[in-house]
Design a protein around this motif. Structure first.
Motif, PDB file in Angstrom:
ATOM      1  N   ASP A   1       0.846  -1.193   0.000  1.00 51.90           N
ATOM      2  CA  ASP A   1       0.000   0.000   0.000  1.00 51.90           C
ATOM      3  C   ASP A   1       0.882   1.242   0.000  1.00 51.90           C
ATOM      4  OD1 ASP A   1      -1.613   2.233   1.285  1.00 51.90           O
ATOM      5  OD2 ASP A   1      -3.143   0.681   1.006  1.00 51.90           O
TER       6      ASP A   1
ATOM      7  N   PHE B   1       0.856   3.139   3.369  1.00 54.25           N
ATOM      8  CA  PHE B   1       1.610   2.466   4.423  1.00 54.25           C
ATOM      9  C   PHE B   1       3.102   2.614   4.184  1.00 54.25           C
ATOM     10  CE2 PHE B   1       2.980  -1.601   6.556  1.00 54.25           C
ATOM     11  CZ  PHE B   1       2.742  -1.142   7.853  1.00 54.25           C
TER      12      PHE B   1
ATOM     13  N   VAL C   1       4.196   6.016   5.255  1.00 52.08           N
ATOM     14  CA  VAL C   1       4.330   6.092   6.722  1.00 52.08           C
ATOM     15  C   VAL C   1       5.682   5.547   7.155  1.00 52.08           C
ATOM     16  CG1 VAL C   1       3.456   5.154   8.897  1.00 52.08           C
ATOM     17  CG2 VAL C   1       1.863   6.051   7.193  1.00 52.08           C
ATOM     18  N   TRP C   2       6.091   4.450   6.565  1.00 50.23           N
ATOM     19  CA  TRP C   2       7.364   3.843   6.970  1.00 50.23           C
ATOM     20  C   TRP C   2       8.558   4.631   6.449  1.00 50.23           C
ATOM     21  CZ3 TRP C   2       9.288   0.336  10.200  1.00 50.23           C
ATOM     22  CH2 TRP C   2       8.355  -0.376  10.968  1.00 50.23           C
TER      23      TRP C   2
ATOM     24  N   VAL D   1       1.251   3.830  14.562  1.00 49.66           N
ATOM     25  CA  VAL D   1       0.356   3.863  13.396  1.00 49.66           C
ATOM     26  C   VAL D   1       0.385   2.526  12.651  1.00 49.66           C
ATOM     27  CG1 VAL D   1      -0.039   4.981  11.154  1.00 49.66           C
ATOM     28  CG2 VAL D   1       0.539   6.361  13.171  1.00 49.66           C
ATOM     29  N   SER D   2       1.550   1.900  12.590  1.00 51.13           N
ATOM     30  CA  SER D   2       1.662   0.605  11.913  1.00 51.13           C
ATOM     31  C   SER D   2       0.813  -0.443  12.610  1.00 51.13           C
ATOM     32  CB  SER D   2       3.130   0.166  11.891  1.00 51.13           C
ATOM     33  OG  SER D   2       3.924   1.112  11.204  1.00 51.13           O
TER      34      SER D   2
ATOM     35  N   TRP E   1      -2.671   0.178  11.616  1.00 49.29           N
ATOM     36  CA  TRP E   1      -2.855  -0.236  10.223  1.00 49.29           C
ATOM     37  C   TRP E   1      -3.017  -1.743  10.114  1.00 49.29           C
ATOM     38  CZ3 TRP E   1      -2.302   3.446   6.126  1.00 49.29           C
ATOM     39  CH2 TRP E   1      -2.453   2.899   4.848  1.00 49.29           C
ATOM     40  N   LEU E   2      -2.276  -2.475  10.951  1.00 46.84           N
ATOM     41  CA  LEU E   2      -2.304  -3.931  10.894  1.00 46.84           C
ATOM     42  C   LEU E   2      -3.322  -4.533  11.856  1.00 46.84           C
ATOM     43  CD1 LEU E   2       1.557  -4.492  10.729  1.00 46.84           C
ATOM     44  CD2 LEU E   2      -0.077  -4.623   8.839  1.00 46.84           C
ATOM     45  N   SER E   3      -4.287  -3.719  12.282  1.00 44.40           N
ATOM     46  CA  SER E   3      -5.398  -4.186  13.123  1.00 44.40           C
ATOM     47  C   SER E   3      -4.920  -4.781  14.446  1.00 44.40           C
ATOM     48  CB  SER E   3      -6.257  -5.217  12.368  1.00 44.40           C
ATOM     49  OG  SER E   3      -6.769  -4.663  11.187  1.00 44.40           O
TER      50      SER E   3
END
Length: 979
Positions: A608, A611, A614-615, A649-650, A653-655
């Protein structure tokens, strides 16, 4: 009372009494004595009540599951041998408590004494009643700890501190060896259960690890029982109060080693290695202790070396590796406990009533204290092996066993002659104790006029001496049943026929006794003139000082060798240490890939963009933090926080909301604490810009450290990527998903894992957190900042100067005005954050939250109040007492786990149900809520304790840390050390 509960009560009562004793007032001597005496007497009654169950060879067991998958259960077992030791520990412990009531000075902190004594009693009972080998080692080390506290009770005395340190060092080192030996034995047998270990003797003896296991176990036992070459710690332990010496030398501590040797004889005995190792250590100790005891000038020193000698006798009997030798060893353990406890108490009475223990100053005391003198003379005669006293009977059995053939060696043939000669020394020092102290001219120049002690102070001595007489005259009717039960518990079907008759006719062992007694009398009179000369120490061995050797070894290991290694490998600076550690980690991580190759797996095709962006931001923050860390700490810390938020945030993002929430509060708390700590760090590079070459060198170091950081980060990232792009193997995650609700009662799988499935791990982790907080607090209490960090920051000085220039303003008004609105907001946020913390705590079992997150959230509320009003303002309005929060948290968490035992469940087994509450309906209730409460309390206490440690730096009067370099010329390129 059921026998299972009886065993638990016997072990736990002394520890409960110890805790209660520590809470009493320092002047509550009678209350302390009543508490300690009642505890010991109750344990004695409970143990005595179990005799019918063990008399005929029975075993009483109590088992509570702890970690059954690893063979670690809390198991208590009592057979006849353990029963005999438990009677000695509790019975003599009760007499020592009564004796100590009159011996200890009113100025002594008596609650601390009885607290340590009862805890030591509980640890000894734990050793003899343990049914699990790991559990036995735990109690074994507890005895080392509490004996250290008892020996060093008069900590204002240098000999007491030295003796305590020596005892702890030797016995705890032996305990570590014992632990390693127990691990090997458990590996051989496949379990740590004592019953199975004792039944697996053939398996252990035939295993290739038998000799290493035997050596390690013997190191533990021989150090504890002060056997050669570890005997030197015991005489220095006499710096302890006499009640402690009487207890250590008679029924506890030193007897633990011989207890273990007899206990494990069915599993480890029966080999040439056992015969030579145990027998040789016992024989040398028996001879050496008896010889040195003759020449001691201190009453307690004489008795200490006599204890070493008699322990050597017992060890020699065990080492002879014969069933009758085991019986004789058990019998002499009983007899030695009675006459040695009475002798130490008599020596304490002499010291207490005359003011000295120096034999050179004592004589003719029979005129002043005839009753005490008579009791001491009878006990000393029992120690010498005089007929019609208990020591004579076990000495006869000892002589009889040495006459038997064991391995047919020259030493075996000479053994009767050697022990007879050593026994003459026993008679000689016993006769010296009697004649030099109680007969002769009246003493002169004593600190106090000798007189009889109080009636109840002498009562324990009277009772013990009576036991010496009764056992010596009618042994079969008195000690016979207990000895038979103890021997059968160890030997089982191999128990030999033996007789406790007082008269066996004219036998070789009787001749040996006659020769020993007559030879001992002759030896004493032959040495009398030398002894009167007052020379310290025995001839030939006077300059062989065990303490001096011990001190030199300690100095070499802890100072000289450590200093050389530090100079060779170490540095006082943190950066070179981190550089070395990270570099070694890189090499260790790269080695497998160099030999086995490296592949990236199957890269993901649907990354994505959002994502990935973000990284990219996170990576930029991490690289920026590494770049600025050298010179710009605040910028580096801000960027480091940015990297942490990217990780948060990660997780979202990864629930993984639970992890995201935890990461967020952790980042918040650690960033604030680090910001507060930056205030006290020294300036990075003072006046570095004045030296051009120095600036270039620093830039090169900066590039080097950044390169190392990038390599380490890239390597970890590559390894993580390679692992995550491979197919996932079968894991236990499915088990947690399927059983979190049915077995744990919660739908938040992460929280159920932490407080239920892996609750033991969490208990260990919060314990470590508490230790870390205490360590941080202790270090910061002794913190001495750099000289340039002591003055107020520049901005605060400017603001205060402005206030000083305006008479209508007070110092600090500018800061107060600037902080008025933020401080008000932060104060108003306190109840709001508290409610949020409660919300997180209550919902944690089913939704994201839990005790850890709630604890950190509550800590944020306290941090904000410190920032809003300052240390004085906040602590004047609210005292947090973080140590109590931490202690409460640990007690609640551990107590919740222990409560499962009441329902015959393993430690930390949880329970959940639903309760119908009016107007609300069905409400889930789980026992892990209490465990989570413990986590919450400890996290709050630990975090606030570290906050207080940092906050109090601003209100302390600081002294500058010593400068690393004195005045002199400016450093050059060659001499200046840099990071």
């Amino acid at each position: 009372m059921p026998h299972e509960l009886l065993l638990i009560a016997v072990v736990m009562l002394p520890f409960v009494g110890s805790c209660l004793a520590a809470l009493l007032q320092s002047n509550a001597r009678n209350a302390e004595t009543w508490l300690a005496g009642a505890t010991a007497l109750t344990c004695l009654v409970l143990v005595s009540a179990a005799f019918p169950a063990v008399a005929a060879g029975g075993v009483v067991r109590s088992k509570m599951e702890w970690l059954p998958e690893f063979g670690l259960d809390f198991t208590l077992r009592m057979d006849g041998f353990a029963w005999m030791f438990a009677v000695l520990i509790t019975g003599i412990g009760f007499l020592v408590v009564l004796y100590a009531r009159y011996y200890m000075s009113p100025a002594d902190p008596v609650p601390r004494f009885f607290s340590f004594l009862l805890a030591f009693m509980g640890a000894m009972l734990g050793i003899v009643l343990s049914g699990n080998m790991i559990q036995l080692v735990f109690f074994w080390e507890l005895t080392s700890l509490f004996s250290f506290l008892l020996i060093g009770y008069w900590h204002q005395s240098a000999p007491a501190r030295d003796g305590a340190r020596m005892a702890l060092t030797i016995t705890s080192a032996g305990g570590l060896c014992l632990f390693a030996g127990v691990l090997l034995v458990g590996h051989i047998v496949g379990t740590y259960d004592l019953d199975r270990v004792l039944a697996s003797g053939n398996l252990i003896r035939s295993h290739h690890l038998y000799v290493p296991a035997l050596l390690l176990v013997l190191l533990g036992a021989l150090t504890k029982s002060a056997q050669f070459p570890f005997h030197f710690w015991l005489p220095h332990a006499m710096a302890a109060p006499t009640p402690v010496s009487a207890y250590l030398h008679s029924a506890t501590m030193v007897k633990a080693g011989v207890f273990l040797l007899i206990r494990l004889w069915p599993a480890l005995g029966g080999t040439d290695e056992w015969l030579w190792l145990v027998g040789s250590a016992g024989l040398i100790t028996f001879i050496l202790g008896a010889y040195i005891a003759i020449f001691q000038q201190d009453l307690k020193g004489l008795l200490a070396y006599s204890t070493i000698s008699h322990l050597g006798l017992i060890t020699l009997l065990i080492g002879l590796d014969a069933p009758l030798g085991i019986v004789a060893a058990i019998f002499h353990i009983l007899n030695h406990a009675t006459f040695k406890a009475s002798l130490f108490m008599a020596a304490g009475i002499i010291d207490h009533e005359s003011g000295t223990r120096d034999i050179r100053r004592l004589s003719g005391l029979w005129r002043f204290m005839p009753v005490t003198a008579t009791l001491a003379m009878v006990a000393a005669a029992a120690m010498a092996g005089v007929p019609l006293l208990n020591g004579f009977l076990s000495k006869e059995m000892f002589f009889a066993e040495t006459i038997e053939t064991h391995n047919g060696s020259l030493l075996d043939d000479a053994l009767p002659y050697i022990v007879t000669l050593a026994s003459t020394c026993t008679v000689a020092y016993s006769l010296r104790f009697i004649r030099d102290v109680f007969f002769g001219p009246a003493p002169t120049g004593l600190p106090r006029t000798p007189h009889e002690p109080p009636r109840w102070m002498r009562f324990p001595v009277e009772l013990l001496v009576l036991a010496c007489l009764v056992v010596g005259i009618i042994p079969s009717m008195t000690v016979g049943p207990a000895l038979d039960a103890a021997a059968r518990a160890v030997l089982g079907g191999e128990t030999p026929e033996y007789s406790l008759a007082v008269w066996h006719g004219f036998t070789p062992e009787l001749l040996m006794s006659i020769l020993a007694m007559s030879g001992g009398v002759a030896l004493y009179f032959a040495l009398h003139a030398y002894l009167l000369s007052g020379v310290e120490g025995p001839p030939l061995l006077r300059h062989l000082n065990g303490q001096r050797i011990f001190e030199r070894i300690l100095v070499f290991l802890s100072w000289r060798l450590a200093k050389r290694l530090e100079n060779l490998l170490g540095t006082r600076r943190l950066q070179p240490q981190l550089r070395l550690m990270v570099g070694m980690a890189l090499l260790a991580g790269a080695a497998p890939f160099h030999t086995g190759g490296f592949s990236m797996g199957h890269p993901a095709s649907d990354i994505d963009p959002g994502f990935a962006l973000v990284w990219v931001v996170g990576a930029a923050c991490a690289i920026g933090a590494a770049h600025f860390a050298k010179f710009h700490r605040l910028a580096a810390l801000v960027l480091l926080g940015g990297a942490g938020l990217v990780a948060c945030v990660s997780f979202v993002w990864l629930s993984a909301p639970d992890l995201a929430l935890t990461q967020l509060v952790v980042e918040t708390v650690t960033t604030v604490l680090l910001l507060l700590g930056l205030r006290w760090l020294p300036k990075r590079i003072p006046e570095a810009s004045a030296m051009g070459w120095w600036t270039e060198l620093l830039q090169w170091h900066r590039a080097r450290d950044l390169t190392i950081a990038l390599c380490a980060g890239a390597a970890v990232a590559a390894l993580a990527y390679a692992a995550m792009t491979r197919p996932m193997p079968d894991s236990i995650s499915r088990f947690f998903v399927e059983n979190a609700y049915t077995q744990g009662g919660g739908t938040n799988i992460v929280n159920v894992i932490l407080v239920d499935f892996r609750g033991f791990d969490t208990l260990g982790e919060i314990t470590v957190l508490g230790v870390v907080a205490l360590t941080v607090y202790a270090l910061l209490r002794r913190f001495r900042p750099a000289a340039e960090s002591i003055p107020l920051p520049e901005q605060q000085r400017i603001q205060n100067a402005y206030d000083d220039d305006h008479p209508e303003r007070a110092t600090g008004d500018t800061i107060a005005d600037a902080m008025a609105v933020p401080a008000l907001i932060m104060r108003l946020m306190f109840p709001v954050i508290g409610v949020v913390a409660l919300f997180f705590f209550l919902r944690g079992h089913d939704l994201p939250g839990g005790g850890f997150v709630a604890g950190l959230t509550m800590a944020v509320a306290f941090i904000l109040q410190y920032m809003a009003g300052g240390t004085h303002w906040f602590e004047a309005r609210l005292r947090i007492l973080p140590l109590r929060w931490m202690g409460f948290g640990l007690l609640v968490a551990a107590g919740t786990g222990a409560a499962a035992w009441l329902f015959a469940r393993p430690f930390l087994t949880s329970y959940f149900t639903y309760a119908n509450v009016p107007l609300i309906g069905s409400v889930p209730l789980a026992s892990v809520l209490l465990f989570d409460l413990g986590v919450f309390s400890l996290v709050v206490g630990a975090t606030v304790l570290m906050l207080i440690a940092i906050a109090h730096q601003s209100v302390r009067s600081h002294r500058a840390a010593p400068q690393a370099r004195g005045p002199g010329p400016q450093p050059t390129r060659r001499t200046m050390e840099v990071e």
